[in-house]
Scaffold this motif. Structure first.
Motif, PDB file in Angstrom:
ATOM      1  N   VAL A  60      57.682   9.011  43.113  1.00  0.00           N
ATOM      2  CA  VAL A  60      57.296   7.600  43.291  1.00  0.00           C
ATOM      3  C   VAL A  60      56.988   7.316  44.751  1.00  0.00           C
ATOM      4  O   VAL A  60      55.990   6.661  45.087  1.00  0.00           O
ATOM      5  N   ASP A  61      57.819   7.827  45.638  1.00  0.00           N
ATOM      6  CA  ASP A  61      57.558   7.650  47.069  1.00  0.00           C
ATOM      7  C   ASP A  61      56.192   8.223  47.432  1.00  0.00           C
ATOM      8  O   ASP A  61      55.466   7.664  48.243  1.00  0.00           O
ATOM      9  N   TYR A  62      55.899   9.373  46.796  1.00  0.00           N
ATOM     10  CA  TYR A  62      54.662  10.068  47.127  1.00  0.00           C
ATOM     11  C   TYR A  62      53.426   9.285  46.687  1.00  0.00           C
ATOM     12  O   TYR A  62      52.452   9.151  47.439  1.00  0.00           O
ATOM     13  N   ILE A  63      53.450   8.763  45.444  1.00  0.00           N
ATOM     14  CA  ILE A  63      52.214   8.165  44.903  1.00  0.00           C
ATOM     15  C   ILE A  63      52.035   6.683  45.222  1.00  0.00           C
ATOM     16  O   ILE A  63      50.942   6.148  45.053  1.00  0.00           O
ATOM     17  N   LEU A  64      53.085   6.006  45.696  1.00  0.00           N
ATOM     18  CA  LEU A  64      52.960   4.552  45.889  1.00  0.00           C
ATOM     19  C   LEU A  64      51.739   4.134  46.727  1.00  0.00           C
ATOM     20  O   LEU A  64      50.991   3.239  46.307  1.00  0.00           O
ATOM     21  N   PRO A  65      51.468   4.772  47.895  1.00  0.00           N
ATOM     22  CA  PRO A  65      50.286   4.326  48.656  1.00  0.00           C
ATOM     23  C   PRO A  65      48.990   4.484  47.862  1.00  0.00           C
ATOM     24  O   PRO A  65      48.117   3.604  47.912  1.00  0.00           O
ATOM     25  N   GLY A  66      48.868   5.586  47.112  1.00  0.00           N
ATOM     26  CA  GLY A  66      47.664   5.799  46.296  1.00  0.00           C
ATOM     27  C   GLY A  66      47.541   4.752  45.204  1.00  0.00           C
ATOM     28  O   GLY A  66      46.450   4.235  44.934  1.00  0.00           O
ATOM     29  N   ILE A  67      48.687   4.434  44.590  1.00  0.00           N
ATOM     30  CA  ILE A  67      48.697   3.394  43.546  1.00  0.00           C
ATOM     31  C   ILE A  67      48.224   2.065  44.122  1.00  0.00           C
ATOM     32  O   ILE A  67      47.399   1.356  43.521  1.00  0.00           O
ATOM     33  N   ILE A  68      48.718   1.731  45.312  1.00  0.00           N
ATOM     34  CA  ILE A  68      48.342   0.453  45.928  1.00  0.00           C
ATOM     35  C   ILE A  68      46.834   0.407  46.182  1.00  0.00           C
ATOM     36  O   ILE A  68      46.157  -0.560  45.817  1.00  0.00           O
ATOM     37  N   LEU A  69      46.293   1.485  46.777  1.00  0.00           N
ATOM     38  CA  LEU A  69      44.863   1.476  47.102  1.00  0.00           C
ATOM     39  C   LEU A  69      44.012   1.437  45.833  1.00  0.00           C
ATOM     40  O   LEU A  69      42.986   0.754  45.780  1.00  0.00           O
ATOM     41  N   GLN A  70      44.464   2.170  44.808  1.00  0.00           N
ATOM     42  CA  GLN A  70      43.709   2.141  43.558  1.00  0.00           C
ATOM     43  C   GLN A  70      43.733   0.734  42.977  1.00  0.00           C
ATOM     44  O   GLN A  70      42.709   0.223  42.517  1.00  0.00           O
ATOM     45  N   ALA A  71      44.896   0.094  43.038  1.00  0.00           N
ATOM     46  CA  ALA A  71      45.022  -1.270  42.517  1.00  0.00           C
ATOM     47  C   ALA A  71      44.098  -2.226  43.273  1.00  0.00           C
ATOM     48  O   ALA A  71      43.427  -3.074  42.674  1.00  0.00           O
ATOM     49  N   VAL A  72      44.054  -2.076  44.599  1.00  0.00           N
ATOM     50  CA  VAL A  72      43.215  -2.960  45.415  1.00  0.00           C
ATOM     51  C   VAL A  72      41.741  -2.754  45.048  1.00  0.00           C
ATOM     52  O   VAL A  72      41.000  -3.717  44.826  1.00  0.00           O
ATOM     53  N   ALA A  73      41.331  -1.483  44.947  1.00  0.00           N
ATOM     54  CA  ALA A  73      39.930  -1.195  44.623  1.00  0.00           C
ATOM     55  C   ALA A  73      39.566  -1.804  43.269  1.00  0.00           C
ATOM     56  O   ALA A  73      38.542  -2.465  43.110  1.00  0.00           O
ATOM     57  N   GLN A  74      40.458  -1.593  42.300  1.00  0.00           N
ATOM     58  CA  GLN A  74      40.197  -2.082  40.944  1.00  0.00           C
ATOM     59  C   GLN A  74      40.169  -3.620  40.900  1.00  0.00           C
ATOM     60  O   GLN A  74      39.287  -4.217  40.309  1.00  0.00           O
ATOM     61  N   ALA A  75      41.119  -4.245  41.569  1.00  0.00           N
ATOM     62  CA  ALA A  75      41.219  -5.710  41.515  1.00  0.00           C
ATOM     63  C   ALA A  75      40.082  -6.374  42.277  1.00  0.00           C
ATOM     64  O   ALA A  75      39.651  -7.474  41.933  1.00  0.00           O
ATOM     65  N   THR A  76      39.595  -5.688  43.303  1.00  0.00           N
ATOM     66  CA  THR A  76      38.579  -6.303  44.148  1.00  0.00           C
ATOM     67  C   THR A  76      37.224  -6.359  43.448  1.00  0.00           C
ATOM     68  O   THR A  76      36.335  -7.073  43.880  1.00  0.00           O
ATOM     69  N   GLN A  77      37.099  -5.650  42.326  1.00  0.00           N
ATOM     70  CA  GLN A  77      35.841  -5.787  41.589  1.00  0.00           C
ATOM     71  C   GLN A  77      35.638  -7.233  41.138  1.00  0.00           C
ATOM     72  O   GLN A  77      34.515  -7.688  40.998  1.00  0.00           O
ATOM     73  N   TYR A  78      36.739  -7.973  40.947  1.00  0.00           N
ATOM     74  CA  TYR A  78      36.590  -9.385  40.573  1.00  0.00           C
ATOM     75  C   TYR A  78      35.952 -10.177  41.706  1.00  0.00           C
ATOM     76  O   TYR A  78      35.230 -11.142  41.463  1.00  0.00           O
ATOM     77  N   THR A  79      36.229  -9.764  42.929  1.00  0.00           N
ATOM     78  CA  THR A  79      35.582 -10.419  44.070  1.00  0.00           C
ATOM     79  C   THR A  79      34.076 -10.187  44.000  1.00  0.00           C
ATOM     80  O   THR A  79      33.291 -11.126  44.157  1.00  0.00           O
ATOM     81  N   ALA A  80      33.690  -8.925  43.738  1.00  0.00           N
ATOM     82  CA  ALA A  80      32.263  -8.615  43.625  1.00  0.00           C
ATOM     83  C   ALA A  80      31.636  -9.425  42.489  1.00  0.00           C
ATOM     84  O   ALA A  80      30.550  -9.989  42.634  1.00  0.00           O
ATOM     85  N   ILE A  81      32.357  -9.512  41.373  1.00  0.00           N
ATOM     86  CA  ILE A  81      31.848 -10.246  40.215  1.00  0.00           C
ATOM     87  C   ILE A  81      31.714 -11.734  40.542  1.00  0.00           C
ATOM     88  O   ILE A  81      30.698 -12.366  40.239  1.00  0.00           O
TER      89      ILE A  81
END
Lengths: 255, 281
Positions: A60-81
């Protein structure tokens, strides 16, 4: 000049309020943007946690930063939309025919996007604590982490604003964002790059997500971030500035 | 009379398509002006240039004395635009929509002003419902209320009655007349001659990139050939009798309805005249 600057802040503030209101009227998108990464985190932990060789790290410690960035990328598509919806519906003609600061609408969208992402990121980190995230970061480390994450969110947001302006339809806007959803998976986010095949490894080591993830992870676990921090800051600030400059230029262009 | 909008030799092409070839006209302050033309004639292009959304390829246009290209901000401060598609936020309520535009327009005492607008436009009951629940007519009303909030000197209404039912269309006509009465200059586009005739002080007909006719409704009608009339009778026998009497004497008919010339007929007449005149000119 002073009047222009205060007008700019005032217009941007009203636009920010508008974009936040519109986002809050669509709570499904916000909930989904939070639930999906939490689910990913739990799933990765449960499925790969025992077999992934991430050295001395807790998975969990290892993947948390990747999870956060993936979440940001995915959520930010709503901004584009949302940006695209404004550009392709009648409302943009109203704003453009009013005496407003030119980039106020874009700042409003970007600001709302950053606030939404901060909200989801806080929930993701909170959930990580529940499932075993044990950071070693000190107070100053946390300040740097917050800074790096905010800059990353801003950079991805600016890119999303540009995608929203560039695309011909909301679907197209989220399509342009697609590479960003994938980037965290082909990085050091979920497995050490040393374990990858040569070509993928080369890509993973030079793409911007890897230094951001490495720097955030090192800081969270109390290790020195080294060069990764500076490379991450360079990537994020350059992306934010360039993407926003292109977005404003695109927005100002008359047909 | 003082001109508030002045357009001279305006040109605009989209790729190789020349939409506006040579458009010139003036609009007197405080009047209602109708730009009449069929679909695709370039009416919206003219509106977009005048409201600073598009740059012309050639020619000049001024609004309130400001050049639309060089003094865009001053033009934007003096006008408001209501496009063909309602420029409203669907997920927000009517009140919130007015609130945002009012704040951007820095309107003092906004809360009371919004209430006044809602009452004027008969939207009070729906004020706190999302616009997505509004009917077409309500949306259009909200859209126009938003446009009027800043008390513009010139208001551009691009096909304000398209898609409205007859009742809302009449209400819109009433609104346009009231605006002009209060001193606002109204620039509207329409494809209906009837609408232009009953509203406008001046009409310009845009066809194939040029203004082929400009004048008051009376002037324009004078260009048209003499129109016939439809006479309706209770029976064929009556009709025959009436025709006979008419032939013999000339008599006043109670049920007389004059036919409105269609836009196409106006075009045909005007284009026909132009072609007739060309060999000599």
């Amino acid at each position: 000049m002073a009047k222009q600057i205060s007008d700019f802040f005032y217009d941007s503030k009203v636009m920010f309020k508008r974009c936040m209101k519109i986002a809050l009227r669509n709570p499904e998108a916000l909930v989904q943007a939070t639930i999906t990464p939490i689910f990913l985190m739990l799933m990765f932990g449960a499925v790969f946690g025992n077999i992934a060789d991430v050295g001395a790290y807790n998975y969990v410690d290892y993947i948390l930063p990747g999870i956060i960035l993936q979440a940001v990328a995915q959520a930010t598509q709503y901004t584009a939309i949302n940006v695209n919806a404004d550009m392709t519906k009648g409302i943009i003609d109203r704003f453009r025919s009013m005496p407003l600061a030119k980039s106020a609408l874009l700042i409003g969208h970007a600001g709302a996007s950053v606030v939404r992402n901060v909200m989801t990121t806080v929930v993701i980190i909170g959930t990580a604590f529940i499932v075993g995230f044990r950071p070693q970061a000190g107070f100053v480390d946390w300040l740097v982490i917050i800074g790096v994450l905010l800059l990353s969110v801003t950079a991805i947001t600016c890119f999303a604003v540009f995608c929203g302006l560039r695309a011909k339809s909301p679907e197209g806007a989220s399509g342009l964002m697609f590479p960003l959803f994938i980037l965290p998976f082909i990085s050091s986010g979920f497995a050490p790059t040393e374990t990858m095949h040569t070509a993928i490894r080369w890509f993973a080591e030079y793409q911007p997500m890897t230094p951001i993830i490495n720097a955030v992870r090192a800081l969270m676990l109390g290790h020195p971030p080294g060069n990764d921090l500076w490379i991450a800051l360079a990537w994020t600030s350059a992306t934010a500035i360039l993407a926003f400059a292109f977005a404003v230029r695109r927005f100002k262009r008359k047909m | 009379m003082e001109s508030i909008v002045s357009v001279s030799n305006l040109q605009k092409s989209f790729k190789s398509l020349k939409v506006l070839k040579d458009v010139s006209f003036d609009i007197p302050k405080g009047s209602i002006f109708a730009l009449l033309g069929s679909n695709g004639a370039g009416k919206t292009t003219v509106v977009r240039i005048l409201s600073t959304l598009l740059s012309p390829d050639g020619g000049t246009a001024t609004v309130c004395g400001y050049d639309v290209e060089r003094e865009g901000d001053a033009v934007r401060a003096a006008i408001s635009l209501t496009g063909q598609f309602a420029a409203v936020d669907e997920v927000l309520t009517g009140r919130e929509n007015l609130q945002i535009i009012g704040e951007l327009g820095r309107i003092p005492n906004l809360k009371n002003k919004i209430h006044e607008w809602l009452v004027t436009f008969d939207l009070e009951e729906a004020a706190d419902r999302p616009v997505s629940t509004y009917s077409g007519g309500m949306r259009r009303k909200l859209d126009i209320a938003m446009s009027l909030m800043g008390s513009p000197e010139v208001i551009f209404l691009d096909e304000p009655t398209s898609g409205l039912d007859p009742q809302n269309r009449l209400a819109m006509w009433e609104l346009v007349k009231n605006l002009a009465r209060d001193g606002t200059t109204v620039f509207l586009t329409t494809q209906y001659l009837e609408e232009a005739e009953s509203l406008a002080d001046n009409i310009a007909i845009l066809h194939e990139g040029r203004i082929i006719a400009y004048g008051t409704p009376g002037n324009l009608k004078a260009i048209l050939p003499q129109r016939g009339a439809h006479l309706n009778f209770a029976s064929d026998a009556d009709a025959e009798k009436a025709m006979k009497i008419l032939r013999e004497n000339g008599i006043t008919v109670a049920g007389l309805s004059q036919e409105m010339p269609t836009l196409e007929e106006v075009f045909l007449t005007l284009i026909g005249e132009k072609q007739d005149g060309e060999p000599n000119g």
